[in-house]
Structures are given as C-alpha cells and as structure tokens.
Write a protein that holds these residues in place. Structure first.
Motif, PDB file in Angstrom:
ATOM      1  N   GLU A 354      36.921 -51.061 -36.871  1.00  0.00           N
ATOM      2  CA  GLU A 354      36.589 -52.195 -36.009  1.00  0.00           C
ATOM      3  C   GLU A 354      35.559 -51.743 -34.984  1.00  0.00           C
ATOM      4  OE1 GLU A 354      40.034 -53.475 -33.932  1.00  0.00           O
ATOM      5  OE2 GLU A 354      40.226 -51.655 -32.738  1.00  0.00           O
ATOM      6  N   ASN A 355      34.876 -52.703 -34.407  1.00  0.00           N
ATOM      7  CA  ASN A 355      33.869 -52.372 -33.403  1.00  0.00           C
ATOM      8  C   ASN A 355      33.994 -53.309 -32.223  1.00  0.00           C
ATOM      9  OD1 ASN A 355      32.345 -53.952 -35.821  1.00  0.00           O
ATOM     10  ND2 ASN A 355      31.657 -54.746 -33.843  1.00  0.00           N
ATOM     11  N   SER A 356      33.513 -52.865 -31.085  1.00  0.00           N
ATOM     12  CA  SER A 356      33.511 -53.711 -29.890  1.00  0.00           C
ATOM     13  C   SER A 356      32.482 -54.820 -30.054  1.00  0.00           C
ATOM     14  CB  SER A 356      33.199 -52.861 -28.652  1.00  0.00           C
ATOM     15  OG  SER A 356      31.930 -52.230 -28.801  1.00  0.00           O
ATOM     16  N   LYS A 357      32.465 -55.734 -29.126  1.00  0.00           N
ATOM     17  CA  LYS A 357      31.581 -56.898 -29.215  1.00  0.00           C
ATOM     18  C   LYS A 357      30.119 -56.457 -29.242  1.00  0.00           C
ATOM     19  CE  LYS A 357      30.527 -61.298 -27.003  1.00  0.00           C
ATOM     20  NZ  LYS A 357      30.827 -62.204 -25.867  1.00  0.00           N
ATOM     21  N   LEU A 358      29.391 -56.988 -30.213  1.00  0.00           N
ATOM     22  CA  LEU A 358      27.985 -56.638 -30.370  1.00  0.00           C
ATOM     23  C   LEU A 358      27.135 -57.355 -29.328  1.00  0.00           C
ATOM     24  CD1 LEU A 358      27.653 -56.916 -34.246  1.00  0.00           C
ATOM     25  CD2 LEU A 358      27.647 -54.816 -32.923  1.00  0.00           C
ATOM     26  N   PRO A 359      26.043 -56.740 -28.895  1.00  0.00           N
ATOM     27  CA  PRO A 359      25.089 -57.466 -28.043  1.00  0.00           C
ATOM     28  C   PRO A 359      24.533 -58.674 -28.794  1.00  0.00           C
ATOM     29  CG  PRO A 359      24.648 -55.088 -28.018  1.00  0.00           C
ATOM     30  CD  PRO A 359      25.653 -55.328 -29.092  1.00  0.00           C
ATOM     31  N   ALA A 401      18.799 -54.947 -35.456  1.00  0.00           N
ATOM     32  CA  ALA A 401      18.487 -55.460 -34.118  1.00  0.00           C
ATOM     33  C   ALA A 401      17.738 -56.779 -34.225  1.00  0.00           C
ATOM     34  CB  ALA A 401      17.652 -54.442 -33.342  1.00  0.00           C
ATOM     35  N   PRO A 402      17.883 -57.660 -33.228  1.00  0.00           N
ATOM     36  CA  PRO A 402      17.155 -58.928 -33.239  1.00  0.00           C
ATOM     37  C   PRO A 402      15.764 -58.748 -32.652  1.00  0.00           C
ATOM     38  CG  PRO A 402      18.577 -58.848 -31.342  1.00  0.00           C
ATOM     39  CD  PRO A 402      18.787 -57.544 -32.087  1.00  0.00           C
ATOM     40  N   LEU A 403      15.060 -59.862 -32.460  1.00  0.00           N
ATOM     41  CA  LEU A 403      13.768 -59.816 -31.790  1.00  0.00           C
ATOM     42  C   LEU A 403      13.922 -59.246 -30.393  1.00  0.00           C
ATOM     43  CD1 LEU A 403      12.236 -63.257 -32.800  1.00  0.00           C
ATOM     44  CD2 LEU A 403      11.779 -61.025 -33.796  1.00  0.00           C
ATOM     45  N   CYS A 404      12.901 -58.532 -29.935  1.00  0.00           N
ATOM     46  CA  CYS A 404      12.973 -57.888 -28.629  1.00  0.00           C
ATOM     47  C   CYS A 404      12.979 -58.926 -27.524  1.00  0.00           C
ATOM     48  CB  CYS A 404      11.790 -56.937 -28.442  1.00  0.00           C
ATOM     49  SG  CYS A 404      11.844 -55.507 -29.546  1.00  0.00           S
ATOM     50  N   VAL A 405      13.800 -58.663 -26.524  1.00  0.00           N
ATOM     51  CA  VAL A 405      13.841 -59.480 -25.312  1.00  0.00           C
ATOM     52  C   VAL A 405      13.554 -58.563 -24.136  1.00  0.00           C
ATOM     53  CG1 VAL A 405      15.433 -61.168 -26.280  1.00  0.00           C
ATOM     54  CG2 VAL A 405      16.346 -59.140 -25.183  1.00  0.00           C
ATOM     55  N   THR A 406      13.733 -59.095 -22.945  1.00  0.00           N
ATOM     56  CA  THR A 406      13.482 -58.283 -21.754  1.00  0.00           C
ATOM     57  C   THR A 406      14.384 -57.063 -21.757  1.00  0.00           C
ATOM     58  OG1 THR A 406      12.909 -60.288 -20.556  1.00  0.00           O
ATOM     59  CG2 THR A 406      13.391 -58.313 -19.246  1.00  0.00           C
ATOM     60  N   ALA A 407      13.792 -55.912 -21.642  1.00  0.00           N
ATOM     61  CA  ALA A 407      14.551 -54.659 -21.723  1.00  0.00           C
ATOM     62  C   ALA A 407      15.493 -54.520 -20.535  1.00  0.00           C
ATOM     63  CB  ALA A 407      13.593 -53.464 -21.770  1.00  0.00           C
ATOM     64  N   SER A 408      16.735 -54.082 -20.802  1.00  0.00           N
ATOM     65  CA  SER A 408      17.709 -53.850 -19.737  1.00  0.00           C
ATOM     66  C   SER A 408      17.556 -52.431 -19.218  1.00  0.00           C
ATOM     67  CB  SER A 408      19.129 -54.081 -20.279  1.00  0.00           C
ATOM     68  OG  SER A 408      19.376 -53.228 -21.381  1.00  0.00           O
ATOM     69  N   GLN A 409      18.183 -52.180 -18.063  1.00  0.00           N
ATOM     70  CA  GLN A 409      18.089 -50.863 -17.446  1.00  0.00           C
ATOM     71  C   GLN A 409      18.781 -49.811 -18.309  1.00  0.00           C
ATOM     72  OE1 GLN A 409      16.340 -50.163 -14.758  1.00  0.00           O
ATOM     73  NE2 GLN A 409      15.731 -52.304 -14.471  1.00  0.00           N
ATOM     74  N   ARG A 410      19.911 -50.182 -18.904  1.00  0.00           N
ATOM     75  CA  ARG A 410      20.685 -49.237 -19.719  1.00  0.00           C
ATOM     76  C   ARG A 410      20.704 -49.744 -21.158  1.00  0.00           C
ATOM     77  NH1 ARG A 410      26.082 -48.417 -21.266  1.00  0.00           N
ATOM     78  NH2 ARG A 410      26.734 -46.226 -21.285  1.00  0.00           N
ATOM     79  N   PRO A 411      20.406 -48.894 -22.134  1.00  0.00           N
ATOM     80  CA  PRO A 411      20.403 -49.356 -23.524  1.00  0.00           C
ATOM     81  C   PRO A 411      21.791 -49.834 -23.935  1.00  0.00           C
ATOM     82  CG  PRO A 411      20.283 -46.960 -23.421  1.00  0.00           C
ATOM     83  CD  PRO A 411      20.099 -47.461 -22.016  1.00  0.00           C
ATOM     84  N   PRO A 412      21.878 -50.887 -24.743  1.00  0.00           N
ATOM     85  CA  PRO A 412      23.190 -51.382 -25.164  1.00  0.00           C
ATOM     86  C   PRO A 412      23.877 -50.380 -26.068  1.00  0.00           C
ATOM     87  CG  PRO A 412      21.433 -52.494 -26.362  1.00  0.00           C
ATOM     88  CD  PRO A 412      20.764 -51.660 -25.316  1.00  0.00           C
ATOM     89  N   HIS A 413      25.193 -50.479 -26.139  1.00  0.00           N
ATOM     90  CA  HIS A 413      25.954 -49.595 -27.013  1.00  0.00           C
ATOM     91  C   HIS A 413      27.196 -50.330 -27.492  1.00  0.00           C
ATOM     92  CE1 HIS A 413      28.468 -49.134 -23.473  1.00  0.00           C
ATOM     93  NE2 HIS A 413      29.368 -48.506 -24.219  1.00  0.00           N
ATOM     94  N   ILE A 414      27.772 -49.835 -28.581  1.00  0.00           N
ATOM     95  CA  ILE A 414      29.021 -50.370 -29.111  1.00  0.00           C
ATOM     96  C   ILE A 414      29.941 -49.204 -29.437  1.00  0.00           C
ATOM     97  CG2 ILE A 414      27.965 -52.457 -30.068  1.00  0.00           C
ATOM     98  CD1 ILE A 414      28.104 -51.135 -32.818  1.00  0.00           C
ATOM     99  N   ILE A 415      31.219 -49.512 -29.590  1.00  0.00           N
ATOM    100  CA  ILE A 415      32.235 -48.526 -29.957  1.00  0.00           C
ATOM    101  C   ILE A 415      32.784 -48.905 -31.330  1.00  0.00           C
ATOM    102  CG2 ILE A 415      34.459 -47.507 -29.367  1.00  0.00           C
ATOM    103  CD1 ILE A 415      32.229 -46.701 -27.494  1.00  0.00           C
ATOM    104  N   ILE A 416      32.791 -47.937 -32.237  1.00  0.00           N
ATOM    105  CA  ILE A 416      33.375 -48.118 -33.563  1.00  0.00           C
ATOM    106  C   ILE A 416      34.551 -47.164 -33.696  1.00  0.00           C
ATOM    107  CG2 ILE A 416      32.977 -47.993 -36.052  1.00  0.00           C
ATOM    108  CD1 ILE A 416      30.052 -48.530 -35.566  1.00  0.00           C
ATOM    109  N   LYS A 417      35.685 -47.677 -34.145  1.00  0.00           N
ATOM    110  CA  LYS A 417      36.879 -46.847 -34.224  1.00  0.00           C
ATOM    111  C   LYS A 417      37.808 -47.384 -35.301  1.00  0.00           C
ATOM    112  CE  LYS A 417      40.036 -47.427 -31.101  1.00  0.00           C
ATOM    113  NZ  LYS A 417      41.023 -48.108 -31.980  1.00  0.00           N
ATOM    114  N   PRO A 418      38.656 -46.542 -35.875  1.00  0.00           N
ATOM    115  CA  PRO A 418      39.695 -47.025 -36.790  1.00  0.00           C
ATOM    116  C   PRO A 418      40.874 -47.599 -36.000  1.00  0.00           C
ATOM    117  CG  PRO A 418      39.751 -44.634 -36.675  1.00  0.00           C
ATOM    118  CD  PRO A 418      38.598 -45.063 -35.827  1.00  0.00           C
ATOM    119  N   GLN A 419      41.365 -48.748 -36.430  1.00  0.00           N
ATOM    120  CA  GLN A 419      42.499 -49.356 -35.747  1.00  0.00           C
ATOM    121  C   GLN A 419      43.694 -48.409 -35.760  1.00  0.00           C
ATOM    122  OE1 GLN A 419      43.424 -53.100 -37.565  1.00  0.00           O
ATOM    123  NE2 GLN A 419      41.579 -54.119 -36.822  1.00  0.00           N
ATOM    124  N   GLY A 420      44.319 -48.300 -34.578  1.00  0.00           N
ATOM    125  CA  GLY A 420      45.515 -47.475 -34.485  1.00  0.00           C
ATOM    126  C   GLY A 420      45.259 -46.017 -34.214  1.00  0.00           C
TER     127      GLY A 420
END
Length: 766
Positions: A354-359, A401-420
């Motif tokens: 599973e992964n955390s919410k995507l940007p 990745a989608p089309l580029c938008v205004t760049a944020s200060q910190r690059p986005p990230h997600i967490i991927i992990k096995p349940q449990g």
C-alpha cells in the motif's frame, strides 16, 4: 459464538492507496508552446532545439518543439537538443538480512524490505519504475496487545484470559524469541443511553442482576504496557473485574483507535504488531454517538490520561483496518490460544503493498512476482499470498508524474509499505520541469536586437515594450496595419504582426502548406474540393481559388465542358431528351431518368405504343380502316413469313424486338426502328401469327362423363360400406342385450326355491 479479531496495526495503517487521473498528452507541434519548459510538459516524446539560428524567417517559436527525430532531421545539432529523461536513484538500499533463530544481537538490524529510500526524477507523462523486494525473515520480533471486552456478557471468558499470559508466551516463543504482550479493556461510552447514569448503577452496574460488585463502567482502560514478563500479564489481568452497559453494541472501535495511536503509552516498537480484539457483540459505528450528544468525529490522536481514555463521550471512529483475521471463540474462550497462533500465521503469509496518498495528478501501478514468478497486474499486482519464512517476492512499482505546476519548496514524496509490517520505502518525487539550457540565460544578448532581450534556450525573451522574434520592434507600433479591411484577426489569423507587417506562418513539416500575401490571406491548400481532391484534380489552387484546366470549370473544377459522358446507346446526346451540363444529362421531361435520359419507369414501351397500328395494318384487327389510315400513316410496314425470318433483318441501331398478343389471343412478332424521316417508324412484321389451338370437345366430354360416373360409383360403395359397419354394430349390441335377459337360477343371488322341506324330529326310520 464470540468473534475474535486479530489485526496488525501500525502507525501509518491509516494511509490508503488512492488513484489519480492521468494528464492528457498534448502534441509537440502546438502553437501554445512558448518555452523549453512548456515543450517538456507537452509530452514525454517532445524535445526542444536550443540552437539560436534554427528557425527561419516566418517560422514561430513553437516550431522549436518537436520529436527528437524530427528536430535532428530539420538540422538541429545533437548537442543543442533538450530532451531530458527520467531516472531512478537508490538513496538507501540495505540488503535483506537473515540471522539464526534466537540471536538477539541482530534484532535491530533485521531488514525484510529493500530498498528503503528512492529518488525518482520524473519527466511529465513518462513512467519511471523501480523494484521492491520483500523476504519474510525467521524469528522476527512481535508485539501483541490483547484488547478485551469486559462487559457483563464476557464473564465466563475472563478466567481463561487470566491464564493466557504464560501459555501464550510459551507458544509464541516457537515463532520468535523476542515476544512482548500487553493488555487493555473496554466497555462502552459512559453516557446515556449506553449506560445507566444513576448514582448506584455508576458504582456497580451489576447491582440488579448479580450479588457481587462489578467495576464501574468505562470506555477504554490501558492496563499493561508491552512486556516480556508473562507472569506480570497474568497478575494484572487477574485483578480485572467485569463491568456492564445497557445496549448491545460496545465501544470497541474507540479502544482500537487508542491502542493504535498511543504508541508511547502502549510501548509499540517498529516490529510486527498484533492487536487482538475480543468481544461478543457488535460495536458503535460513526453516527451512533448522536444519541448521546456526541457529534465530533475521531481526530486520530491519543487521549489517554493515566491509562484511561478521556474522550470516549466526544468522538466516534470512522477508520477501517486494512489487514485482519477473524476467529470464533468457544463459549468460555478456551480456544483463544489456538486462534491467536492461526491468525498470526494467516496474516504474515500474505504481503499486500500500500502507499500513502499520492500528490495531485500522479499515478502509480504495481506488478507483482510471487513464488510462482508469474506477473500479477492491477489489484493482484499489489499482493502475494502463501508466503513462508525465507520466501522472497518482488514488486515492480511504476510512477507517472503529471504536467508541471508551480514548484513547491520541498519535493513531494510518498510512503510504500506492506500492510502489517513496520518497514517502509520512502519515495522522493522530483519532476523534471526545466531544461538545462535555462541555466545559461544570456541577459541583454546582442543577438536580441542589441540587448533588447535575454537569450534563453535559443530564443529571445524581450524586455518590456519590445516585440518580435529578435525583439526588433516597439510594442507601440500599431497592429492595425496588419488587419485586412478592419478585420478582427491580425494577419487573417495565419501569421504574426511584426513591426506593422505580417509574417505569415510556415510549416516545417509541410512546406507546401504556407500562407502568403500582405495579410497572410492567401494559401494554396484551402480551395474547394471535389470527390476528395483539391480542385477536383482538374486544376490548381491559387490564393484560395481554383484555376481550372481548359476543359473544366466550376468552383472546384468539377464541371467538364465536353459531352463525352452524355451519349446514349443510340449515339444521341442524352437520347435526344435532354442537354449535357457538366458531363451530366439534364432531361427535358421529368419522366425520363438515368445518366442519359433513357429510363422512363412510368412510360409505355415502344412496342406497346405501335401495337394497335401493327394489328390494323397487317391483320385488319382492332381499329377501323379510316382511323387506322389516319393514326398509322407514319408506319412503314414490311411483311415477312414466319417469326424466324425476322432474324435475317440487319441489327440496325435502335432496333427493338417486340412480341404482342392480339384480341384473338395470337402472338405477333415484329421489329421496330426509327425511320430516316422525322416521326417515321420502320416495322418488320411476321405474317404468321402463333395462335393457340382450340379445345378437344369430345375428349373433354368423355373425361367429364367418366369422372362423374366414377365419382357416383365411389360414393355408392362408400355408403354401402358405412351402412354395413353400422348394421354389424347394431346387431352385436342386440345380441349382448339378449344374453343379459337370460337368468341362471344357480347364479342368481336373489333366487329362492318355492319348495319347503320339513323334518319330523320324532320320526325314526325302521
């Protein structure tokens, strides 16, 4: 039966995978592209030519954006081609470890998931992939927290739970040597209508049903933090008492939430976490709290004060646990140890990623390779089942990745992990939104009209007040000079106004499709078409108008001037019934149709028109002599013998073969064709008519008479047969009735003899 829930809960168990929608890819050769960055965003197959002299006069900025192959073919140097590609960088990549069972020194270095941190450089629209490996390690540490319902209905289960500590500790050591367990209890929300708020019932909710005291009602109490001391578990659980409530559902979900989020109080480690949930009833779900005035949703935070849940009367739970197993307890919970071990084996034998919410705009997909090494896709690509200790599986993760938008200060990230499981992969997302040439901007470049703009990626960015491809014009110079007859569009919409003059659009892909003229009003590819061809293929397009070949005319040169396609079968133009216009016959009489005015569905045939004249002139039939002489004077008649003689007549053009039937039923054969004089008709008629022979009266009479006789005899025979059958049936019926009238005295059940015999009892025979 009592249900028992064994759920693996981690701090980030609330994260769930969410889908995103992919962006729609734009064509590279688009007029909306104004910079190198916009070109990269147009699609993963687009590239930008940063060569300064790449464009010719009349070409536009967006023509620098195209596929790499097209730009190289048009002369862009390879080293001036901006076409960055995505890449994958492994930041942390500890290998999966394995250690001997019981080796306590290595518990903190155990790694089941590889890699641990990844950086993805993502080109918009181009998927970037990497592989995640998972291996189930032997003797992996386990934390187990037992959460029990202490409402009155669980009274017979509590003694078995009190003995659970030592037995469970011994059983789990067969799985791991690093095992800890804790305990918590729950009842229900402490407001009406869930419990009685009377003073005596608050102190002893079992007062009305049992003589011994019960514990006061509570929502959730944390009794024992995670410990490896089984005796302490038995001691603290042994002093617990049953409590009570009024309604059937319990407050179990509030207790589950607190047991999950209160990490410090519970003592959770980053190891396998088991939470055993034991109850004999359902639970209050979101919205039930409104009966007690509880309207706020659960905030997902820890609210334990001195190990007691303090906000049970203010919140309700809405979360759903992603991974759990269910077992049925016996009436007194004596099978609880078996259920816990089986649930643990079932939960740890399946790996679900599973992964955390995507940007916003990002898309993720999984492809699994489990023990059978066959690829799994879609939802099956997220999981592998029947995993034993030592088995290694892998997941290919693809992120777009989608089309580029205004760049944020910190690059986005997600967490991927096995349940449990506590281990996770951090994925840093770095979208590629800029070209490398944007770092080499030349401000006030001499190439941009002596410093009137900055040279960036081969194009001039003009300073305020300057316009043009090379910033060569003042913005104040009116664009009205580029409007034809005060039109709303500048340069007819086919060019740009530069310094008061139109610079017409040119296509680098199709040089023949170009606009020209003072206002870009002319083109040689926008003329009318006929049958899919410009100018019908019979002319050439000049400034939007067709210039036809000498033999054609019309807006699309669709109209031939000759009459080659109009002659009919008799070599006449439109069969003499119309005019030839643009290679097509226009018939004078609306009854005539077809390409040469020869078809007339509603008209009589030429044979029918002249049949009466043929009959009266050749055979004196039909019309009287005077009318025949008047109406049929145009007919030039030639008689021949039999119908076969007509075959010797030469096949003149327009010759018609006719067969008509006269008033006597005879068939007449004749030929017709137009004469040399106007309205004259030449006719060749076979004098011998084909008349049907008369009927044979004698034969007909004989056959008719014979038929009547045969029919009469047949009817008589049929009548006789039917009569005989009827008489036989009647005679048989009469005989049956006659037999029934004969009485047999021996067989008659009601027959009695008229003779009476009397015996003298005193008579003695001598």
């Amino acid at each position: 039966m009592n249900p028992l829930f064994a759920a693996v809960l981690l701090l980030c168990c609330r994260y769930s995978a969410t889908g995103t929608q992919e962006h729609s890819d734009h064509g590279c050769h688009s007029q909306g592209v104004r910079s190198c960055g916009e070109c990269l965003a147009a699609g993963p197959h687009c590239a930008w030519c940063a060569e300064e002299n790449f464009l010719e006069v009349g070409q536009h900025i967006w023509e620098r954006c195209d596929t790499p192959r097209a730009l190289l073919r048009r002369g862009c140097p390879f080293d001036r081609l901006e076409d960055p590609r995505g890449s994958t960088v492994l930041l942390k990549n500890r290998k999966i470890t394995f250690h001997p069972k019981g080796d306590q020194r290595h518990h903190r270095q155990v790694t089941q998931l590889q890699p641990q941190s990844v950086l993805l450089h993502l080109r918009p629209g181009e998927p970037q992939s990497f592989e995640i490996k998972f291996k189930r390690v032997d003797d992996y540490p386990i934390d187990l927290y037992y959460l029990m319902d202490l409402s009155f209905s669980m009274e017979d289960d509590l003694p078995n739970v009190k003995r659970l500590g030592a037995e469970l500790m011994e059983e789990m050591r067969n799985i791991t040597h690093d095992f800890r367990m804790g305990f918590g209890a729950f009842v229900d929300k402490t407001v009406m209508p869930y419990i009685s708020t009377a003073k005596d019932m608050l102190s002893n909710p079992c007062k009305r049903t049992e003589p011994w005291p019960c514990a006061p009602p509570f929502t959730y109490n944390h009794v024992l933090s995670l410990t490896a001391n089984g005796s302490l578990f038995t001691e603290l659980v042994g002093v617990q008492r049953i409590s009570g409530n009024l309604d059937l559902p319990e407050g179990g979900l509030d207790a589950l939430m607190q047991a999950a989020v209160c990490e410090e109080q519970i003592g959770w480690r980053n190891v396998t976490r088991l939470l055993v949930f034991s109850t004999d009833a359902g639970f209050h779900s979101a919205g039930d709290g409104k009966l007690g005035g509880i309207v706020l949703p659960n905030d997902g935070k820890c609210h334990l004060h001195k190990n007691v849940y303090t906000r049970g009367n203010a919140q309700g739970l809405r979360s759903i646990f992603p991974k759990c197993a269910v077992g049925a307890l016996s009436n007194n919970s004596d099978n609880i140890l078996q259920i816990i071990v089986e649930a643990y084996n079932a939960l740890t034998s399946e790996v679900v990623m599973e992964n955390s919410k995507l940007p916003a705009g990002y898309h993720i997909s999984y492809t699994s390779r489990c023990k059978d090494r066959k690829p799994g896709h879609s939802e099956q690509g997220r999981k592998c089942s029947n995993i034993s200790v030592g088995d290694e599986v892998s997941f290919n993760v693809s992120i777009t990745a989608p089309l580029c938008v205004t760049a944020s200060q910190r690059p986005p990230h997600i967490i991927i992990k096995p349940q449990g499981y506590s281990e996770e992969v951090e994925v840093l997302l770095s979208p590629i939104c800029k070209c490398s040439c944007q770092k080499d901007v030349v401000p006030r470049s001499p190439s941009c009209s002596h410093g009137n703009g900055s040279l960036e990626c081969g194009m001039c960015r003009c300073k305020e007040g300057r316009v043009g491809r090379l910033c060569e014009c003042h913005q104040s110079e009116s664009s009205e000079l580029c409007r034809r007859d005060n039109a709303s569009q500048v340069c007819s919409g086919h060019g740009e106004c530069v310094c008061g003059k139109c610079v017409c659009r040119k296509s680098s892909k199709k040089p023949s499709q170009a606009y020209y003229g003072n206002f870009c009003e002319c083109s040689d590819f926008s003329c009318d078409q006929y049958r899919g061809l410009q100018c019908g293929g019979n002319g050439r397009c000049v400034c939007g108008l067709c210039v036809c070949l000498p033999a054609f005319r019309g807006r699309a040169c669709e109209c031939p001037l000759g009459s080659e396609s109009c002659p009919s079968r008799d070599k006449q133009i439109c069969a003499g019934r119309g005019d030839c216009h643009c290679g097509t016959c226009v018939c004078h009489d609306s009854r005539f149709q077809g390409p040469t005015c020869e078809l007339c569905p509603s008209c009589p045939s030429i044979c029918t028109l002249h049949r009466e004249c043929i009959f009266c002139r050749a055979f004196s039939l039909g019309l009287d002599p005077e009318e025949c002489q008047t109406r049929c004077a145009h007919l030039n008649l030639t008689l021949v013998g039999q119908a076969g003689a007509l075959a010797t007549v030469p096949p003149y053009p327009g010759l018609h073969k006719c067969i008509e039937v006269d008033a006597e039923g005879c068939r007449v054969h004749f030929l017709l064709r137009s004469g040399q004089k106007e309205d004259s008709v030449l006719a060749h008629v076979a004098f011998d008519r084909e008349c049907p022979s008369g009927p044979n009266v004698i034969l007909i009479t004989a056959v008719l008479s014979g038929s009547i006789v045969v029919l009469g005899v047949s009817l008589l025979l049929l009548w006789k047969l039917l009569t005989s059958i009827h008489d036989r049936r009647e005679f048989a019926h009469f005989q049956r009735e006659l037999e029934q009238r004969r009485w047999n005295r021996r067989n008659n059940p009601i027959y009695k003899s008229a003779v009476t015999t009397t015996v003298n009892p005193k008579y003695k025979e001598q």
